[in-house]
Design an enzyme around this catalytic site. Structure first.
Site, PDB file in Angstrom:
ATOM      1  N   HIS A  19       0.935  -1.695   0.043  1.00 62.42           N
ATOM      2  CA  HIS A  19      -0.208   0.092  -0.204  1.00 62.42           C
ATOM      3  C   HIS A  19       1.110   1.459  -0.262  1.00 62.42           C
ATOM      4  O   HIS A  19       0.434   2.345  -0.455  1.00 62.42           O
ATOM      5  CB  HIS A  19      -0.976   0.364   1.118  1.00 62.42           C
ATOM      6  CG  HIS A  19      -2.283  -1.690   0.857  1.00 62.42           C
ATOM      7  ND1 HIS A  19      -3.214  -0.881   0.320  1.00 62.42           N
ATOM      8  CD2 HIS A  19      -2.599  -2.263   1.398  1.00 62.42           C
ATOM      9  CE1 HIS A  19      -3.887  -1.721   0.203  1.00 62.42           C
ATOM     10  NE2 HIS A  19      -3.335  -2.882   1.304  1.00 62.42           N
ATOM     11  N   ASN A  64      -5.508   7.712   5.549  1.00 60.27           N
ATOM     12  CA  ASN A  64      -7.056   7.997   5.486  1.00 60.27           C
ATOM     13  C   ASN A  64      -7.098   9.706   5.377  1.00 60.27           C
ATOM     14  O   ASN A  64      -8.318   9.970   5.655  1.00 60.27           O
ATOM     15  CB  ASN A  64      -7.679   7.224   6.988  1.00 60.27           C
ATOM     16  CG  ASN A  64      -7.154   6.154   6.700  1.00 60.27           C
ATOM     17  OD1 ASN A  64      -6.711   5.235   5.685  1.00 60.27           O
ATOM     18  ND2 ASN A  64      -8.208   4.989   7.521  1.00 60.27           N
ATOM     19  N   ASP A  90      -2.096   3.034  -4.483  1.00 62.31           N
ATOM     20  CA  ASP A  90      -2.030   1.460  -4.727  1.00 62.31           C
ATOM     21  C   ASP A  90      -3.795   1.434  -5.353  1.00 62.31           C
ATOM     22  O   ASP A  90      -4.447   2.187  -5.121  1.00 62.31           O
ATOM     23  CB  ASP A  90      -1.563   0.529  -3.764  1.00 62.31           C
ATOM     24  CG  ASP A  90      -2.370   0.905  -2.149  1.00 62.31           C
ATOM     25  OD1 ASP A  90      -3.402   0.395  -2.222  1.00 62.31           O
ATOM     26  OD2 ASP A  90      -2.434   1.907  -1.932  1.00 62.31           O
ATOM     27  N   ASN A 111      -9.220   5.708   0.977  1.00 64.08           N
ATOM     28  CA  ASN A 111      -9.479   6.647   1.638  1.00 64.08           C
ATOM     29  C   ASN A 111      -8.619   7.661   1.795  1.00 64.08           C
ATOM     30  O   ASN A 111      -8.682   8.449   1.668  1.00 64.08           O
ATOM     31  CB  ASN A 111      -9.392   6.106   3.106  1.00 64.08           C
ATOM     32  CG  ASN A 111     -10.372   4.786   3.597  1.00 64.08           C
ATOM     33  OD1 ASN A 111     -11.283   5.247   2.628  1.00 64.08           O
ATOM     34  ND2 ASN A 111     -10.352   3.977   4.076  1.00 64.08           N
TER      35      ASN A 111
END
Length: 137
Positions: A19, A64, A90, A111
């Site tokens: 990620h 986030n 990603d 997010n």
């Protein structure tokens, strides 16, 4: 001026995770160009590319909340996100290694992108890097 943002999470435990491809991209660019000048709140660096200023950013707000740092940079430099913001992140719904570049798009549950949209709007260039689904053992 352009702002190229790599999304990821700060910290050694996240450094080479799937990620963090946005952070990995920025790190590799800076390493290959011998750039070590970075600052807090976001790791940042400003370069000149073919006569145009390019600002590289790795938000330290965690994925986030990426929009907070990106929004601050956009406002500080008085940039137009639709033409000057490029976000690398990603996409686990894409095959590993595949890259897709779009001027707009859906959240697809990301997010970090959702946070950026909340802070700068929906119009910016998205550079998605496929990481595929996690392999179960």
């Amino acid at each position: 001026m352009k702002l190229i943002v790599g999304l990821g999470n700060p910290g050694e435990q996240y450094k080479l995770t799937r990620h963090n491809v946005g952070f990995i991209f920025i790190d590799e660019y800076l390493r290959k160009n011998d750039i070590t000048d970075i600052r807090a709140v976001s790791y940042t660096h400003l370069t000149d590319y073919r006569g145009e200023k390019v600002f590289y950013q790795k938000p330290l707000t965690f994925m986030n909340l990426s929009g907070e740092a990106v929004g601050q940079a956009i406002r500080f430099f008085k940039m137009d996100p639709a033409t000057e913001l490029f976000v690398i992140y990603d996409d686990m719904d894409m095959e590993f290694g595949k890259i897709k570049i779009r001027k707009d798009g859906r959240l697809a549950g990301h997010n970090g992108v959702k946070s950026i949209i909340q802070h700068v709007g929906e119009e910016f260039v998205r550079i998605k890097y496929g990481i595929g689904k996690a392999q179960s053992k």
